[in-house]
Design a protein around this motif. Structure first.
Motif, PDB file in Angstrom:
ATOM      1  N   PRO A 312       0.789  -1.232   0.000  1.00  0.00           N
ATOM      2  CA  PRO A 312       0.000   0.000   0.000  1.00  0.00           C
ATOM      3  C   PRO A 312       0.820   1.279   0.000  1.00  0.00           C
ATOM      4  O   PRO A 312       0.313   2.335  -0.355  1.00  0.00           O
ATOM      5  CB  PRO A 312      -0.811  -0.119   1.300  1.00  0.00           C
ATOM      6  N   TRP A 313       2.099   1.199   0.410  1.00  0.00           N
ATOM      7  CA  TRP A 313       2.947   2.392   0.474  1.00  0.00           C
ATOM      8  C   TRP A 313       4.250   2.131  -0.272  1.00  0.00           C
ATOM      9  O   TRP A 313       5.055   1.300   0.159  1.00  0.00           O
ATOM     10  CB  TRP A 313       3.270   2.757   1.920  1.00  0.00           C
ATOM     11  N   VAL A 333       4.247   4.975 -11.942  1.00  0.00           N
ATOM     12  CA  VAL A 333       3.614   3.662 -12.060  1.00  0.00           C
ATOM     13  C   VAL A 333       3.526   3.004 -10.684  1.00  0.00           C
ATOM     14  O   VAL A 333       2.473   2.499 -10.287  1.00  0.00           O
ATOM     15  CB  VAL A 333       4.380   2.759 -13.048  1.00  0.00           C
ATOM     16  N   THR A 334       4.617   3.017  -9.949  1.00  0.00           N
ATOM     17  CA  THR A 334       4.623   2.450  -8.600  1.00  0.00           C
ATOM     18  C   THR A 334       3.551   3.099  -7.735  1.00  0.00           C
ATOM     19  O   THR A 334       2.817   2.407  -7.005  1.00  0.00           O
ATOM     20  CB  THR A 334       6.006   2.644  -7.952  1.00  0.00           C
ATOM     21  N   GLU A 335       3.433   4.406  -7.816  1.00  0.00           N
ATOM     22  CA  GLU A 335       2.470   5.125  -6.972  1.00  0.00           C
ATOM     23  C   GLU A 335       1.035   4.836  -7.406  1.00  0.00           C
ATOM     24  O   GLU A 335       0.136   4.707  -6.561  1.00  0.00           O
ATOM     25  CB  GLU A 335       2.782   6.616  -7.013  1.00  0.00           C
ATOM     26  N   ALA A 336       0.800   4.696  -8.704  1.00  0.00           N
ATOM     27  CA  ALA A 336      -0.542   4.357  -9.176  1.00  0.00           C
ATOM     28  C   ALA A 336      -0.948   2.959  -8.715  1.00  0.00           C
ATOM     29  O   ALA A 336      -2.081   2.727  -8.279  1.00  0.00           O
ATOM     30  CB  ALA A 336      -0.605   4.455 -10.697  1.00  0.00           C
ATOM     31  N   LEU A 337      -0.010   2.023  -8.790  1.00  0.00           N
ATOM     32  CA  LEU A 337      -0.300   0.660  -8.355  1.00  0.00           C
ATOM     33  C   LEU A 337      -0.684   0.609  -6.889  1.00  0.00           C
ATOM     34  O   LEU A 337      -1.599  -0.127  -6.492  1.00  0.00           O
ATOM     35  CB  LEU A 337       0.917  -0.239  -8.592  1.00  0.00           C
ATOM     36  N   ALA A 338       0.002   1.398  -6.068  1.00  0.00           N
ATOM     37  CA  ALA A 338      -0.253   1.370  -4.628  1.00  0.00           C
ATOM     38  C   ALA A 338      -1.691   1.714  -4.284  1.00  0.00           C
ATOM     39  O   ALA A 338      -2.205   1.291  -3.248  1.00  0.00           O
ATOM     40  CB  ALA A 338       0.702   2.319  -3.913  1.00  0.00           C
ATOM     41  N   GLY A 339      -2.365   2.449  -5.150  1.00  0.00           N
ATOM     42  CA  GLY A 339      -3.745   2.817  -4.905  1.00  0.00           C
ATOM     43  C   GLY A 339      -4.761   1.877  -5.522  1.00  0.00           C
ATOM     44  O   GLY A 339      -5.967   2.039  -5.306  1.00  0.00           O
ATOM     45  N   GLU A 340      -4.295   0.850  -6.277  1.00  0.00           N
ATOM     46  CA  GLU A 340      -5.236   0.016  -7.026  1.00  0.00           C
ATOM     47  C   GLU A 340      -5.070  -1.482  -6.829  1.00  0.00           C
ATOM     48  O   GLU A 340      -5.975  -2.244  -7.145  1.00  0.00           O
ATOM     49  CB  GLU A 340      -5.118   0.332  -8.527  1.00  0.00           C
ATOM     50  N   ILE A 341      -3.937  -1.933  -6.329  1.00  0.00           N
ATOM     51  CA  ILE A 341      -3.696  -3.378  -6.255  1.00  0.00           C
ATOM     52  C   ILE A 341      -4.180  -3.973  -4.932  1.00  0.00           C
ATOM     53  O   ILE A 341      -4.217  -3.301  -3.911  1.00  0.00           O
ATOM     54  CB  ILE A 341      -2.199  -3.704  -6.446  1.00  0.00           C
ATOM     55  N   PHE A 342      -4.564  -5.242  -4.995  1.00  0.00           N
ATOM     56  CA  PHE A 342      -4.840  -6.010  -3.786  1.00  0.00           C
ATOM     57  C   PHE A 342      -4.683  -7.486  -4.095  1.00  0.00           C
ATOM     58  O   PHE A 342      -4.714  -7.909  -5.254  1.00  0.00           O
ATOM     59  CB  PHE A 342      -6.224  -5.698  -3.208  1.00  0.00           C
ATOM     60  N   SER A 343      -4.474  -8.269  -3.037  1.00  0.00           N
ATOM     61  CA  SER A 343      -4.173  -9.687  -3.198  1.00  0.00           C
ATOM     62  C   SER A 343      -5.358 -10.548  -2.797  1.00  0.00           C
ATOM     63  O   SER A 343      -5.929 -10.355  -1.714  1.00  0.00           O
ATOM     64  CB  SER A 343      -2.966 -10.071  -2.341  1.00  0.00           C
ATOM     65  N   LEU A 344      -5.694 -11.505  -3.636  1.00  0.00           N
ATOM     66  CA  LEU A 344      -6.696 -12.505  -3.302  1.00  0.00           C
ATOM     67  C   LEU A 344      -6.029 -13.656  -2.545  1.00  0.00           C
ATOM     68  O   LEU A 344      -4.823 -13.862  -2.667  1.00  0.00           O
ATOM     69  CB  LEU A 344      -7.359 -13.027  -4.575  1.00  0.00           C
ATOM     70  N   PRO A 345      -6.773 -14.422  -1.758  1.00  0.00           N
ATOM     71  CA  PRO A 345      -6.170 -15.552  -1.048  1.00  0.00           C
ATOM     72  C   PRO A 345      -5.428 -16.486  -1.996  1.00  0.00           C
ATOM     73  O   PRO A 345      -5.934 -16.843  -3.067  1.00  0.00           O
ATOM     74  CB  PRO A 345      -7.381 -16.245  -0.415  1.00  0.00           C
TER      75      PRO A 345
END
Length: 369
Positions: A312-313, A333-345
């Motif tokens: 997230p950061w 790109v790194t900063e944009a990803l931090a606001g949009e990515i998440f992990s599924l189990p």
């Protein structure tokens, strides 16, 4: 009951007898520190990778730190890496008094943008530290070429890529050395902390063994620059020996979980992981992307599903690294990803039934946004 992003209990139930036998083997051996289990695991992990040396250490952060130190990196040297990584990658560089220098990542696979590395090299650059992120490898040919041209060393961060391949080569076999973490969540995970550094270089391996043992070659006598107490625990080593025999099966299980996610979510507007050309992904984590990430996570709380954000950061925005002088906006790109990515189990023992419930919940949320 909460569905967790990672859970070892089902796997433990399947492997309990072997895990407890590993503990009994060590406790009944008469040697609790740096015994047959550490030596055995080091030899077997080295053979798995086709290299002569593996040096077990206490965690993945020290695998990086001691790896860099054994390669000659120290105060004032610059090490090029990425900000889109777990903080320990950068902590290890900083702990040596070296300077982390960041480049951005690619928007499609989130890996180091190797096209940016040449411009980041200065007269003080001594090392390249590619992070094989989320279970697949950085494009290594450009880095190998730059290393030859500028007389740099390459340390691969393989904490998330046990068993991954890049154009047929195993992660960890393409640089001067490679660092691994065996934190419990990893593709090859212990039941506590652990790490290792592998290398084909005899001198680097000898330096690593001294550094993890106070700088000693023989007991009580420090023969070189004082090192650390960074030994791999004997119990964890014995557990890792047992689990190493199942590593390829773990990878196959993760790939099957990933396949079911593609089957169940591929027609949604989630951006699913992309495997870069030439890579064989091991899916350490299953990271998806969506511009309404935070809304999705909030809505999924009603389904009692625990998800994670990796990460997230961006490291360059953390106050603990303000001394590096980077600002928000330096790596878009790194900063944009931090606001949009998440992990599924994601773990091999994730049952199809439980995964179906996860997929159904995610679909319901995403389709109603």
């Amino acid at each position: 009951m909460t569905t967790r992003v990672w859970d070892y209990l089902r796997e433990y139930g399947q492997e309990r007898d072997d895990i407890l036998d590993a503990v009994e083997t060590v406790f009944g051996s008469g040697t609790l520190v740096m015994g047959d289990s550490v030596r055995g695991f080091e030899g077997e992990f080295a053979r798995y990778h086709g290299v002569p040396h593996c040096v077990g250490v206490d965690n993945g952060t020290n695998a990086i730190k001691l790896g860099l130190q054994a390669l000659g990196i120290g105060a004032g040297d610059e090490v090029i890496t990425v900000s889109n990584t777990a903080a320990p990658t950068v902590v290890a560089i900083d702990a040596l008094g070296a300077k982390p220098v960041f480049v951005d990542v690619r928007a499609d696979d989130f890996l180091m943008d190797t096209d940016q590395v040449a411009a980041a090299i200065t007269p003080r650059t001594r090392a390249l530290l590619p992070v094989h992120l989320y279970g697949q490898c950085v494009e290594m040919a450009p880095l190998e070429e730059l290393a030859r041209k500028h007389d740099l060393v390459v340390l691969e961060d393989c904490a998330q890529a046990h068993g991954a391949r890049h154009h047929g080569r195993l992660a960890g076999t393409m640089g001067n050395a490679a660092a691994f973490s065996f934190y419990p969540t990893k593709v090859l995970g212990a039941y506590g902390d652990g790490g290792a550094t592998i290398t084909a270089d005899d001198e680097v391996a000898a330096a690593l063994r001294r550094l993890r043992y106070y700088g000693m070659e023989d007991r009580y006598y420090v023969v070189t620059t004082p090192g650390h107490n960074s030994r791999l625990d004997e119990v964890q080593a014995e557990i890792l020996r047992r689990k190493l025999r199942r590593l390829d099966a773990y990878i196959a299980g993760r790939r099957e979980v990933a396949r079911r996610y593609v089957e169940g979510l591929g027609d949604t507007d989630l951006v699913l992981p992309r495997t870069a050309e030439g890579n064989e992904h091991v899916h350490y984590v299953y990271v998806v992307r969506h511009p309404k990430r935070d809304e999705i996570l909030e809505a999924l709380k009603a389904y009692d599903i625990e998800l994670n954000i990796s990460y997230p950061w961006p490291v360059h925005t953390m106050t603990g690294f303000a001394h590096l002088g980077y600002r928000t906006g330096d790596f878009p790109v790194t900063e944009a990803l931090a606001g949009e990515i998440f992990s599924l189990p994601m773990y091999p023992a994730l049952s199809p039934d439980l995964q179906d419930k996860i997929i159904s919940a995610v679909r319901n949320v995403v389709e109603t946004l």
